[in-house]
Design an enzyme around this catalytic site. Structure first.
Site, mmCIF file in Angstrom:
data_model
loop_
_atom_site.group_PDB
_atom_site.id
_atom_site.type_symbol
_atom_site.label_atom_id
_atom_site.label_comp_id
_atom_site.label_asym_id
_atom_site.label_seq_id
_atom_site.Cartn_x
_atom_site.Cartn_y
_atom_site.Cartn_z
ATOM 1 N N ASP A 1 -0.253 5.351 0.942
ATOM 2 C CA ASP A 1 -0.329 6.353 2.316
ATOM 3 C C ASP A 1 -0.445 5.114 3.718
ATOM 4 O O ASP A 1 -0.888 4.317 3.929
ATOM 5 C CB ASP A 1 -1.714 6.796 1.989
ATOM 6 C CG ASP A 1 -1.412 8.062 1.000
ATOM 7 O OD1 ASP A 1 -1.150 8.584 1.006
ATOM 8 O OD2 ASP A 1 -2.781 7.146 0.502
ATOM 9 N N ASP B 1 0.975 -0.933 0.353
ATOM 10 C CA ASP B 1 -0.198 -0.011 -0.125
ATOM 11 C C ASP B 1 0.843 1.512 -0.136
ATOM 12 O O ASP B 1 2.231 1.219 0.558
ATOM 13 C CB ASP B 1 -0.691 -0.143 1.413
ATOM 14 C CG ASP B 1 -2.133 1.514 1.127
ATOM 15 O OD1 ASP B 1 -2.415 1.344 0.386
ATOM 16 O OD2 ASP B 1 -1.966 1.626 2.912
ATOM 17 N N ASP C 1 -1.260 -1.174 5.985
ATOM 18 C CA ASP C 1 -2.021 -0.302 7.507
ATOM 19 C C ASP C 1 -3.032 -0.349 7.560
ATOM 20 O O ASP C 1 -3.757 0.476 8.860
ATOM 21 C CB ASP C 1 -1.355 1.174 7.441
ATOM 22 C CG ASP C 1 -2.477 1.959 6.155
ATOM 23 O OD1 ASP C 1 -2.147 1.204 5.427
ATOM 24 O OD2 ASP C 1 -2.890 2.872 7.341
ATOM 25 N N LYS D 1 -9.442 -2.885 -2.850
ATOM 26 C CA LYS D 1 -9.442 -3.155 -2.196
ATOM 27 C C LYS D 1 -10.183 -3.516 -1.294
ATOM 28 O O LYS D 1 -10.880 -2.798 -0.879
ATOM 29 C CB LYS D 1 -7.736 -3.011 -0.780
ATOM 30 C CG LYS D 1 -6.443 -3.836 -1.919
ATOM 31 C CD LYS D 1 -4.763 -2.254 -0.847
ATOM 32 C CE LYS D 1 -4.947 -1.363 -0.972
ATOM 33 N NZ LYS D 1 -4.010 -0.818 -0.695
#
Length: 265
Positions: A16, A14, A210, A185
């Site tokens: 961010d 990912d 995250d 996702k």
């Protein structure tokens, strides 16, 4: 467990909360990507954000010190375009979103129109227009199929959380009674398209994220091992709220530097 069982041949990560946070480089992210590059390990930066094109994202990452080629970036807009091209080639769509989404659809030959489109496609934007949302609702009521790039309810900003695609999709669903099909996702669809582009196999690929509800779930449902980093939205405590767990929890990707060949050893 043998070395073969733990071997990692490719990475999905990912953006961010893993590589960057609020426009700044997360310490160690540059070293992590440099190690993958030096070892010639395939990797893809996989983001649910559909606002910008891979080229724009690559340029933005370069400014903050991350050298990521645009062909290593896969967005929910890119995956949505692949999905629509497969479902209905050369179709038409009414788009609520930014250039990342409109460019991806133009590139597959889609015509963007308000006149009887095949699809209403909802993506990310910082300036959701009441007029555009109303148009989307009316077109869906008339029979347009409802697609959304990703289900994230909120996104980060310097001032706090912002309503994101999932929240606006809920508004449209409430008005129309129609649920969208989410491409990003945790849909394994975006994972499979990313894996195919790298010519990688889920069994030897790790998904780093995250968020439990998108990144870890997407990895889990795609057959990848997962790593949750605590440099973004999740905390050690928030993990306990979910009925599934990541394969491994890390403070940040800095923990992987020097261990990318066998991170589970």
């Amino acid at each position: 467990m043998t070395h073969t069982d733990t071997q990692v041949l490719a990475y999905l990560t990912d953006m961010d909360g893993v590589l960057i946070h609020e426009g700044h480089l997360i310490p160690g992210a540059d070293e992590f990507l440099a190690e993958l590059r030096d070892r010639e390990v395939p990797y893809t930066v996989l983001t649910n954000n559909s606002m910008r094109t891979p080229r724009d994202l690559a340029a933005r990452l370069k400014v903050i010190g991350l050298d990521v080629p645009e062909d290593r970036i896969w967005t929910s807009a890119s995956a949505t375009a692949v999905f629509l091209n497969d479902q209905r080639p050369n179709g038409t769509a009414y788009v609520v979103g930014e250039s990342g989404l409109t460019t991806a659809l133009h590139e597959i030959g889609y015509v963007l129109t308000e006149t009887d489109p095949d699809y209403v496609v909802l993506g990310e934007t910082r300036t959701y227009s009441f007029e555009a949302i109303t148009t989307a609702i009316r077109l869906i009521d008339k029979g347009a199929r409802f697609i959304a790039t990703n289900p994230d309810a909120t996104g980060p900003s310097l001032d706090g959380v912002l309503p994101a695609t999932g929240s606006v999709a809920a508004l449209i669903t409430r008005a129309t009674g129609r649920e969208p099909y989410y491409v990003g996702k945790p849909n394994p669809l975006i994972m499979r398209t990313a894996l195919r582009r790298m010519d990688a196999h889920s069994g030897t690929t790790v998904m780093i994220g995250d968020r439990m509800d998108t990144d870890v779930l997407a990895g889990l449902e795609s057959g990848c091992r997962t790593m949750l980093v605590l440099s973004g939205i999740s905390t050690q405590e928030s993990i306990e709220a979910y009925p599934y767990r990541p394969t491994k929890v890390l403070t940040s990707v800095a923990d992987l530097v020097g261990h990318t060949s066998d991170p589970f050893a």
